[in-house]
Design a protein around this motif. Structure first.
Motif, mmCIF file in Angstrom:
data_model
loop_
_atom_site.group_PDB
_atom_site.id
_atom_site.type_symbol
_atom_site.label_atom_id
_atom_site.label_comp_id
_atom_site.label_asym_id
_atom_site.label_seq_id
_atom_site.Cartn_x
_atom_site.Cartn_y
_atom_site.Cartn_z
ATOM 1 N N LEU A 166 -41.867 -28.049 96.698
ATOM 2 C CA LEU A 166 -40.585 -27.890 97.370
ATOM 3 C C LEU A 166 -40.777 -27.654 98.869
ATOM 4 N N GLU A 195 -43.061 -24.473 93.724
ATOM 5 C CA GLU A 195 -42.645 -23.953 95.025
ATOM 6 C C GLU A 195 -43.410 -24.645 96.153
ATOM 7 N N MET A 204 -35.344 -20.398 97.003
ATOM 8 C CA MET A 204 -35.632 -21.827 96.880
ATOM 9 C C MET A 204 -34.377 -22.669 97.117
ATOM 10 N N LEU A 216 -37.369 -32.129 90.567
ATOM 11 C CA LEU A 216 -37.233 -30.731 90.963
ATOM 12 C C LEU A 216 -35.883 -30.178 90.540
ATOM 13 N N GLU A 238 -37.009 -35.522 93.933
ATOM 14 C CA GLU A 238 -35.882 -34.592 93.988
ATOM 15 C C GLU A 238 -35.213 -34.463 92.620
#
Length: 349
Positions: free
Chosen positions: A204, A201, A262, A225, A222
């Motif tokens: 992000l 998190e 998220m 994630l 990216e």
């Protein structure tokens, strides 16, 4: 002339010589033995010998510090040594650091560029051997230097199985802000993929800092994630099928709420698709097939689900087995994706 120069500049090997003679020279020179374990059919072994062992800087280091030997492990003394050291030879090429008593103190495996090979064997020479570091780690030492050196040694030995757990355990011991330290990020960055962790998190929420302060490749980050979030969606889909007790349902709903927050940031490419899937999963958890159907139609109209055929098919299968609306059932049966995947639906609902 060039070939002769390469031989002179690179590592000077004793080639398949009697092992007792090698041990004798190691004792006389008070040096450790660097042993290249190869086979004639091993492609990486040939590349290592031609492109790495022949380099001047490699030769300078190895010739100064070791008695260097190489053995074809399928003939002569090589066969005997393969049996003697088989637990250290996990594949080919394998490279062993052995003391003058014939005891293995360090190991590496696989192809390595020159700097990696030198650093790995220098670590062994300085006592940062795989075995010493493993013992320190198992003793409970978890400082950054120990974890870093242990991971490097495991990578060098091509023993990568334990690395992810070692790294993720270490991440849990540090404040998430430490991830912006270049040295720490180099060690742990590639292993942070679990959206349920604070580290995920934090990355992000601070992705621009990683991109511009640490020069992290935004595209690769990216993808990393997104990959972690895709795994979460798969697990949530499985759990919504089998979970019935109230406590477990509450846990799932709390996770869905966290992941929704998220995904709504829309920072990572592919998050809108995953957000659509999450809402469909949530509707399934509530057994709201009408909402599931609406969300699927919405996602299809916006092309959000165009590459998610398995998820779409499984969702429509669930609706078909739960709905009592014959029009909806007929609509599902007429979908081209449904026919293409040859999904059989019980029609007596």
């Amino acid at each position: 002339v060039l070939f002769g120069q390469e031989e002179q500049d690179g590592i000077h090997f004793m080639d398949n010589q009697p092992w007792q003679e090698v041990l004798k020279q190691a004792k006389e020179q008070n040096k450790m033995i660097f042993m290249d374990c190869y086979t004639v059919w091993c492609g990486p072994c040939k590349v290592l010998a031609k492109e790495i062992f022949s380099q001047k800087k490699v030769g300078d280091f190895f010739n100064a510090h070791f008695v260097n030997v190489k053995y074809d492990m399928e003939k002569g003394d090589g066969k005997m040594l393969q049996k003697k050291y088989e637990k250290y030879i996990i594949g080919y090429p394998s490279m062993l650091l052995i003391n003058s008593d014939g005891e293995v103190i360090h190991q590496m495996a696989g192809f390595h560029v020159a700097d990696e090979l030198i650093a790995g064997m220098k670590g062994g020479l300085e006592g940062k051997t795989l075995f010493v570091l493993r013992e320190k780690y198992e003793r409970g030492e978890r400082d950054f230097e120990t974890v870093r050196d242990y991971v490097d040694a495991l990578n060098g030995a091509f023993l990568r199985g334990p690395i992810k757990k070692i790294v993720t355990d270490y991440v849990e011991t540090i404040p998430v802000e430490k991830l912006l330290d270049p040295a720490i990020w180099k060690l742990v960055g590639a292993y942070i993929t679990d959206p349920e962790t604070d580290a995920y998190e934090f990355i992000l929420n601070q992705i621009e800092k990683f991109q511009f302060q640490l020069n992290v490749d935004r595209y690769k980050l990216e993808r990393q994630l997104k990959s972690g979030m895709v795994q979460v969606m798969k697990e949530l889909t499985k759990k919504t099928i089998c979970v019935n007790d109230i406590d477990s349902l509450d846990v799932l709903r709390a996770k869905i709420e966290r992941f929704r927050g998220m995904l709504q940031t829309n920072i990572v490419k592919g998050f809108p698709t995953l957000l659509c899937e999450l809402e469909i999963i949530n509707s399934r958890l509530d057994n709201d097939v009408d909402m599931m159907s609406k969300l699927l139609d919405f996602g299809n109209r916006l092309n959000l689900l165009k590459n998610e055929s398995r998820f779409v098919v499984n969702s429509y299968r669930y609706i078909a087995t739960q709905t009592k609306n014959k029009n909806k059932l007929n609509q599902i049966l007429n979908l081209s994706n449904y026919r293409k995947n040859k999904i059989k639906v019980l029609q007596n609902y």
